[in-house]
Write a protein that holds these residues in place. Sequence first.
Motif, mmCIF file in Angstrom:
data_model
loop_
_atom_site.group_PDB
_atom_site.id
_atom_site.type_symbol
_atom_site.label_atom_id
_atom_site.label_comp_id
_atom_site.label_asym_id
_atom_site.label_seq_id
_atom_site.Cartn_x
_atom_site.Cartn_y
_atom_site.Cartn_z
ATOM 1 N N THR A 286 0.819 -1.216 0.000
ATOM 2 C CA THR A 286 0.000 0.000 0.000
ATOM 3 C C THR A 286 0.851 1.265 0.000
ATOM 4 O O THR A 286 0.373 2.337 -0.391
ATOM 5 C CB THR A 286 -0.913 0.006 1.248
ATOM 6 O OG1 THR A 286 -1.614 -1.223 1.320
ATOM 7 C CG2 THR A 286 -1.923 1.138 1.185
ATOM 8 N N TYR A 287 2.109 1.153 0.410
ATOM 9 C CA TYR A 287 2.931 2.347 0.608
ATOM 10 C C TYR A 287 3.697 2.798 -0.635
ATOM 11 O O TYR A 287 4.458 3.762 -0.579
ATOM 12 C CB TYR A 287 3.892 2.121 1.777
ATOM 13 C CG TYR A 287 3.170 2.090 3.114
ATOM 14 C CD1 TYR A 287 2.733 3.262 3.715
ATOM 15 C CD2 TYR A 287 2.903 0.881 3.747
ATOM 16 C CE1 TYR A 287 2.063 3.237 4.936
ATOM 17 C CE2 TYR A 287 2.239 0.848 4.966
ATOM 18 C CZ TYR A 287 1.818 2.027 5.552
ATOM 19 O OH TYR A 287 1.153 1.990 6.757
ATOM 20 N N ASP A 288 3.514 2.110 -1.756
ATOM 21 C CA ASP A 288 4.129 2.535 -3.026
ATOM 22 C C ASP A 288 5.635 2.723 -2.922
ATOM 23 O O ASP A 288 6.207 3.670 -3.482
ATOM 24 C CB ASP A 288 3.493 3.845 -3.523
ATOM 25 C CG ASP A 288 2.011 3.704 -3.831
ATOM 26 O OD1 ASP A 288 1.565 2.564 -4.072
ATOM 27 O OD2 ASP A 288 1.304 4.722 -3.826
ATOM 28 N N GLY A 289 6.303 1.830 -2.191
ATOM 29 C CA GLY A 289 7.758 1.926 -2.096
ATOM 30 C C GLY A 289 8.246 2.844 -0.992
ATOM 31 O O GLY A 289 9.406 3.261 -1.007
ATOM 32 N N TYR A 290 7.382 3.167 -0.046
ATOM 33 C CA TYR A 290 7.767 3.986 1.117
ATOM 34 C C TYR A 290 8.352 5.334 0.690
ATOM 35 O O TYR A 290 9.500 5.659 0.982
ATOM 36 C CB TYR A 290 8.771 3.240 2.001
ATOM 37 C CG TYR A 290 8.255 1.947 2.582
ATOM 38 C CD1 TYR A 290 7.265 1.951 3.557
ATOM 39 C CD2 TYR A 290 8.754 0.721 2.159
ATOM 40 C CE1 TYR A 290 6.796 0.762 4.110
ATOM 41 C CE2 TYR A 290 8.292 -0.475 2.694
ATOM 42 C CZ TYR A 290 7.311 -0.448 3.670
ATOM 43 O OH TYR A 290 6.843 -1.624 4.214
ATOM 44 N N LEU A 291 7.550 6.134 0.021
ATOM 45 C CA LEU A 291 8.011 7.424 -0.486
ATOM 46 C C LEU A 291 8.101 8.494 0.596
ATOM 47 O O LEU A 291 8.744 9.528 0.392
ATOM 48 C CB LEU A 291 7.064 7.907 -1.592
ATOM 49 C CG LEU A 291 6.996 7.033 -2.855
ATOM 50 C CD1 LEU A 291 5.898 7.512 -3.778
ATOM 51 C CD2 LEU A 291 8.341 7.039 -3.564
ATOM 52 N N LEU A 302 7.422 -0.824 7.698
ATOM 53 C CA LEU A 302 8.740 -1.216 7.196
ATOM 54 C C LEU A 302 9.559 -1.887 8.297
ATOM 55 O O LEU A 302 10.215 -2.907 8.056
ATOM 56 C CB LEU A 302 9.482 0.002 6.661
ATOM 57 C CG LEU A 302 10.906 -0.249 6.145
ATOM 58 C CD1 LEU A 302 10.901 -1.270 5.017
ATOM 59 C CD2 LEU A 302 11.554 1.047 5.700
ATOM 60 N N MET A 303 9.503 -1.337 9.493
ATOM 61 C CA MET A 303 10.238 -1.932 10.608
ATOM 62 C C MET A 303 9.761 -3.354 10.881
ATOM 63 O O MET A 303 10.568 -4.272 11.095
ATOM 64 C CB MET A 303 10.078 -1.065 11.854
ATOM 65 C CG MET A 303 10.806 -1.601 13.079
ATOM 66 S SD MET A 303 10.614 -0.535 14.525
ATOM 67 C CE MET A 303 8.838 -0.707 14.826
ATOM 68 N N LEU A 304 8.441 -3.567 10.856
ATOM 69 C CA LEU A 304 7.896 -4.903 11.096
ATOM 70 C C LEU A 304 8.301 -5.877 9.997
ATOM 71 O O LEU A 304 8.621 -7.044 10.272
ATOM 72 C CB LEU A 304 6.374 -4.839 11.204
ATOM 73 C CG LEU A 304 5.803 -4.108 12.426
ATOM 74 C CD1 LEU A 304 4.289 -4.015 12.324
ATOM 75 C CD2 LEU A 304 6.216 -4.796 13.721
ATOM 76 N N LYS A 430 19.774 1.711 15.461
ATOM 77 C CA LYS A 430 19.119 2.335 14.314
ATOM 78 C C LYS A 430 17.670 1.867 14.223
ATOM 79 O O LYS A 430 17.259 0.937 14.919
ATOM 80 C CB LYS A 430 19.889 2.016 13.036
ATOM 81 C CG LYS A 430 21.283 2.630 13.009
ATOM 82 C CD LYS A 430 22.014 2.294 11.718
ATOM 83 C CE LYS A 430 23.402 2.908 11.715
ATOM 84 N NZ LYS A 430 24.160 2.577 10.477
ATOM 85 N N SER A 431 16.904 2.490 13.326
ATOM 86 C CA SER A 431 15.451 2.306 13.347
ATOM 87 C C SER A 431 14.958 1.093 12.570
ATOM 88 O O SER A 431 13.768 0.814 12.568
ATOM 89 C CB SER A 431 14.761 3.560 12.793
ATOM 90 O OG SER A 431 15.182 3.805 11.461
ATOM 91 N N SER A 432 15.837 0.347 11.909
ATOM 92 C CA SER A 432 15.355 -0.769 11.105
ATOM 93 C C SER A 432 15.053 -1.990 11.962
ATOM 94 O O SER A 432 15.585 -2.154 13.071
ATOM 95 C CB SER A 432 16.381 -1.138 10.026
ATOM 96 O OG SER A 432 17.401 -1.960 10.560
ATOM 97 N N GLY A 433 14.207 -2.878 11.427
ATOM 98 C CA GLY A 433 13.909 -4.126 12.110
ATOM 99 C C GLY A 433 15.113 -5.034 12.226
ATOM 100 O O GLY A 433 15.233 -5.817 13.177
ATOM 101 N N TYR A 434 16.018 -4.937 11.253
ATOM 102 C CA TYR A 434 17.252 -5.727 11.320
ATOM 103 C C TYR A 434 18.098 -5.304 12.512
ATOM 104 O O TYR A 434 18.637 -6.146 13.234
ATOM 105 C CB TYR A 434 18.062 -5.540 10.029
ATOM 106 C CG TYR A 434 17.353 -6.004 8.779
ATOM 107 C CD1 TYR A 434 17.202 -7.369 8.510
ATOM 108 C CD2 TYR A 434 16.837 -5.093 7.863
ATOM 109 C CE1 TYR A 434 16.550 -7.803 7.358
ATOM 110 C CE2 TYR A 434 16.185 -5.510 6.720
ATOM 111 C CZ TYR A 434 16.041 -6.866 6.467
ATOM 112 O OH TYR A 434 15.395 -7.300 5.338
#
Length: 444
Positions: A286-291, A302-304, A430-434
């Motif tokens: 739904t986010y069209d590539g996280y614009l 994205l984090m999840l 950092k903010s990523s799920g990784y």
Amino acid sequence: MKEKGHLIARVEPGSIAQEMGIEAGDRLFEINGQAVEDVFDYQYLTQDDYVEVLVEKPSGEEWLLEIDKEYEEDLGIIFENGLMDDYRSCSNRCIFCFIDQMPPGMRPTLYFKDDDSRLSFLQGNYVTLTNMSEQDVERIIKYHMSPINISFQTTNPELRCRMLHNRFAGEALKKSDRFFEAGIEMNGQIVLCKGINDGPELERSIRDLTRYLPHLKSVSVVPVGLSKYREGLEPLEPFNKEDARRVIGQIRRWQEELYPKYGLHFVHASDEWYVLAEEELPPEETYDGYLQLENGVGMLRLMLEEFEDAMERLSEPGALEERILCGTYSCVTGQISFPYIRRMAERIMERFPQIRILIYPIRNDFFGERITVTGLLTGQDILAQLAGKELGEVLCLPENLLRSGEHVLLDDITVEEIAGALQVRTDIVKSSGYDFVDAFVRKK
């Protein structure tokens, strides 16, 4: 008096600039015989596969360098001022401006209102168009600089003048027409204020902005942030759960209409709406590539998704041989992301029972409880609310708490001061799920 040229702060190792003998302390004067006003000129003039660069050494000696390179290959020069010019301040007095809701006594840079079109291109900042000169518009079109990120707020000219407290704010919207006609890629933002630009006005704005498709790639709808420091400012009400559900429903209807036509969902609700509405986040597609991640659109989704991928990778042969699968850790977060951070922590603990993760949602007493994002938490609130709590071996602090490139929070309390006061080792995550997985299923 402004010094001639642009001071070079450093040169990237192995870059063209280093090969040509350009060094920190040199000053850039001209490119291809033209004076360089700012980063727009620099980016445009250095694109070609042959450029002539005039620099001045600290001794006063001038070097004219002839450079053959690949098209659009970067020279590797880092300037003292990334914009290569003075920052332009904002002339609006927007009713929703968060800077006007800051308490006194903070560092001066936090009170500077920028509305510089060049920062839109460089850093993704959103501009209102009211401070953009005709020359700025012409240069953006000439250099085809994109994307340009625009704070629309509303497409109703009269209402826009009121919301921005600028009598030219309605007329400034016509600059979007110029960008559309020139094929400049844009992203848009609407800061929603209850009873002002929501409901029918939001409907009108979305409808009007669809005229800019496909060059306007996305429009985010973000709830106004209301701190407790609003004395003397226009009264604004917070949105509630039912309001949030109406906004999401309105946006969802437009997405369903536009996606079959354009392959874009176009208009997006920021993450706060879903948390406030107590609704599940939309799926990734739904986010069209996280614009619009920096606007809080899709950041939690994205984090999840990254978290799930990171957990799957731990199932690969040999993956756990490089990990520490025990220990007690703690982590702070803002109220908005707490349910998702807790969910991820629970998943890790279920899979690795010898790992304990203590998640502490920090109430924003500094700005007021209505401010729930992690990035606006202060050191003093963290210290006050973690005092006496079990923190384990390591306290993990999200990177978005910090001033860019430094270990300092909004209220000038440092990470080292937090570690010292709480007597615990601190790590920046950092903010990523990784990175979240790596913070607790730690690499040896």
